[in-house]
Design a protein around this motif. Structure first.
Motif, PDB file in Angstrom:
ATOM      1  N   LEU A 342      -3.484  -1.848   1.232  1.00 62.96           N
ATOM      2  CA  LEU A 342      -2.710  -2.267   2.489  1.00 62.96           C
ATOM      3  C   LEU A 342      -3.642  -1.756   3.412  1.00 62.96           C
ATOM      4  O   LEU A 342      -3.920  -2.342   4.659  1.00 62.96           O
ATOM      5  N   ILE A 345      -6.732  -4.127   4.625  1.00 63.15           N
ATOM      6  CA  ILE A 345      -6.652  -5.741   4.926  1.00 63.15           C
ATOM      7  C   ILE A 345      -7.202  -5.454   5.298  1.00 63.15           C
ATOM      8  O   ILE A 345      -8.016  -6.661   5.636  1.00 63.15           O
ATOM      9  N   HIS A 366      -0.579  -2.600  -3.184  1.00 62.13           N
ATOM     10  CA  HIS A 366       0.179  -2.295  -2.640  1.00 62.13           C
ATOM     11  C   HIS A 366       0.053  -0.914  -3.891  1.00 62.13           C
ATOM     12  O   HIS A 366       0.469  -1.199  -5.153  1.00 62.13           O
TER      13      HIS A 366
END
Length: 367
Positions: A342, A345, A366
């Motif tokens: 994440l 991202i 995650h």
């Protein structure tokens, strides 16, 4: 005060934090990792801790073309673990491994009765959220499934199916719907324009039906990948000879169906020319509100070729389509090229928006 803020979950998996990290779309082309509230679970709702989420081309269009207003938490190819259930939930339990759809139709309206589920008013009302305006939420650590999704839009995962594999259940549903709408059957010749993640999934599903498959893509690496997944031949459309080459392999007629997985208007002209008289052209990637498409009227009005559209998933094939992934009937993991945590991202989104020869399907994980 909302119901969600006054009702306590009936079951939780350990302590659920008040805040979580999420990739928040804040401005055109920009997603920032921020601390945001964890969605509160109300009556008949389910909270899922996201393990993995695929990046979809629709996410890219929304973010990089600003087709939706910020702030948003996007990401709808979601798989994870149930960590809380609200009062009234009996179908799901804490600890269940699941994937969740973000759109679920009512099942009873004018459009649902005609299998046009994506045109249903409730279907258009997104029921999976990580916060802000509901829009999937898989780019957050937790997502909440609203009552209609918790009841009819969550799929249980067997232990031998990874969360990464499960992120394909939603897109494969859209693919199966598209191939069915194009009426592809065994023995037909099919051209797939575009060998990106969507094109290759179209290839996988059409191959299961027994079609003879041709593909086209400007990238040599992607053309080669399509051959390993079942295409009998792949063409470079930049040669200017795509239609000529397709007709040479189909007794001069053209293919029975063309599945277009490229969002470029010029490809539609080639697709129509490559289809035989009475053939079908299915537009999968033509789903933005800006692009205009022009084509020769005679292709439809005289040659009787059909132009079809297909958008999103279909509720009545949910079990059938999920089965293709859950029973490992499709080599979906062969098209995963990159995984990003994440925290990275934006890097993953940039790569999806500007693919390289090495990139195909990109997942956000995650950890």
């Amino acid at each position: 005060m909302s119901t969600a803020s006054t009702v306590k979950p009936t079951a939780t998996l350990t302590a659920i934090p008040r805040t979580m990290r999420a990739g928040v779309y804040r401005e055109k082309g920009i997603v920032r990792v921020e601390e945001v509230p964890v969605p509160e679970v109300g009556i008949n709702e389910v909270l899922i801790k996201v393990a993995a989420c695929g990046i979809c081309g629709t996410d890219i269009k929304k973010i990089f073309h600003a087709y939706v207003p910020p702030p948003q938490i996007l990401g709808h190819e979601v798989a994870g673990t149930v960590v809380a259930t609200g009062p009234g939930v009996t179908k799901w339990h804490v600890g269940d491994r699941v994937m969740s759809f973000h759109h679920v139709p009512c099942g009873t309206c004018f459009y649902c009765e005609r299998r046009l589920f994506s045109q249903c008013a409730q279907y258009k009302n997104t029921g999976l959220t990580g916060g802000f305006t509901p829009n999937g939420g898989g780019f957050a650590e937790y997502v909440k499934a609203m009552p209609w999704v918790a009841e009819r839009g969550i799929v249980a995962l067997p232990d031998n199916v990874s969360f990464e594999e499960a992120t394909f259940i939603e897109p494969i549903n859209t693919i199966v719907k598209a191939v069915q709408k194009a009426r592809v059957v065994a023995g037909e010749s099919v051209l797939i324009c575009g060998c990106g993640p969507i094109g290759l999934q179209l290839l996988m599903v059409a191959k299961l039906l027994g079609a003879t498959l041709y593909t086209s893509d400007p990238m040599a690496v992607r053309r080669e990948k399509s051959l390993t997944l079942g295409a009998v031949e792949s063409f470079d459309p930049t040669s200017g000879k795509l239609v000529e080459m397709v007709k040479a392999r189909t007794q001069g007629r053209g293919v029975d169906a063309v599945l277009v997985a490229v969002a470029h208007p010029s490809v539609v002209v080639d697709a129509l020319a490559a289809a035989r008289p009475g053939g079908r052209v299915l537009l999968f990637a033509a789903n933005d509100p800006v692009t205009k498409i022009e084509f020769p009227a005679a292709a439809v009005g005289i040659d009787e070729k059909e132009i079809l559209g297909s958008y999103s998933a279909a509720a009545d094939i949910q079990e059938e389509a999920a089965d293709l992934v859950l029973r490992k009937k499709l080599p979906v993991m062969e098209i995963v090229s990159h995984r990003f945590p994440l925290d990275r991202i934006q890097e993953g989104l940039d790569l999806a928006a500007h693919p390289t020869a090495e990139s195909l399907k990109i997942l956000i994980e995650h950890r």
